[in-house]
Design a protein around this motif. Sequence first.
Motif, short mmCIF file in Angstrom:
data_model
loop_
_atom_site.label_atom_id
_atom_site.label_comp_id
_atom_site.label_asym_id
_atom_site.label_seq_id
_atom_site.Cartn_x
_atom_site.Cartn_y
_atom_site.Cartn_z
N VAL A 1 0.85 -1.21 0.00
CA VAL A 1 0.00 0.00 0.00
C VAL A 1 0.88 1.25 0.00
N SER A 2 1.95 1.23 0.79
CA SER A 2 2.86 2.39 0.84
C SER A 2 3.40 2.70 -0.55
N MET A 3 3.66 1.65 -1.31
CA MET A 3 4.21 1.83 -2.65
C MET A 3 3.24 2.65 -3.51
N GLN A 4 1.93 2.47 -3.28
CA GLN A 4 0.93 3.24 -4.05
C GLN A 4 0.78 4.65 -3.48
N MET A 5 0.73 4.73 -2.14
CA MET A 5 0.43 6.01 -1.48
C MET A 5 1.62 6.97 -1.47
N GLU A 6 2.81 6.41 -1.42
CA GLU A 6 4.02 7.24 -1.30
C GLU A 6 4.95 6.99 -2.48
N THR A 7 4.37 6.75 -3.63
CA THR A 7 5.16 6.37 -4.81
C THR A 7 6.33 7.32 -5.06
N ARG A 8 6.05 8.63 -5.03
CA ARG A 8 7.10 9.59 -5.40
C ARG A 8 8.30 9.47 -4.46
N ARG A 9 8.05 9.50 -3.15
CA ARG A 9 9.16 9.46 -2.19
C ARG A 9 9.91 8.13 -2.26
N ILE A 10 9.17 7.06 -2.37
CA ILE A 10 9.82 5.75 -2.36
C ILE A 10 10.62 5.53 -3.65
#
Length: 221
Positions: free
Chosen positions: A194-203
Amino acid sequence: MREERYLTFALGKGRLASQTMELLEKIGITCTEMKDKSSRKLIFVNEERKLKFFLAKGPDIPTYVEYGAADIGVVGSDTIMEEDRRVYEVLDLGFGRCRMCVCGPKEAAELLRHHEMIRVASKYPNIARDYFFNKKHQTVDIIKLNGSIELGPIVGLSDVIVDIVETGSTLRENGLQVLEEICPLSARMIVNQVSMQMETRRIRELILQLRNSLRELSLNR
Ligand code: PRP
């Protein structure tokens, strides 16, 4: 503008965590709090970059990441295979290199060749099961141990072991050897789905910076 939330890293305690912090420093991410070796604190913050870091036992890292208690984790590929959690594996960090092997006394090589029913001791029962049952098609009895796996064949608990070999000195000093290699291992970065979708830019930015830094390191070697 939306206030950035903290991105949380779960790091495997010990050398893996120090090597991860060294690598992060190369891309300008530091955490001074973590350098105090006498501290018993478990969670550390970099306010400026909105990052949190916590240290945990290796086998628990994929669990923290799967459940989203950490967005990002750093752990050995042995643990990722053994735990088989729903996480994205995004980067090979190149350190912590070693091999997963079947080891034992020299004579045990025969037992592997003839597909005999043997006892296998390991801290990695899932990896051992997958290797013997699915790849070698050999029926074996797997015995889970939690450490000092080399004791298995020495005290007669098992015929062979499935374990990590780094320098090979533990095997040598105990009269054992590598009989078969299962796979190479190294430290990996994993990300919550889920983090990969929600925080795509930072990650993505973080992965890109790390990848570039690793490339530079390998060029300078
Ligand atoms: C690991 C592994 C081997 C040893 C291999 O054990 O289980 O015993 O390191 O390293 P080497 O090839 O460089 O000798 P660890 O130190 O993690 O302790 P453990 O026995 O408690 O698993």
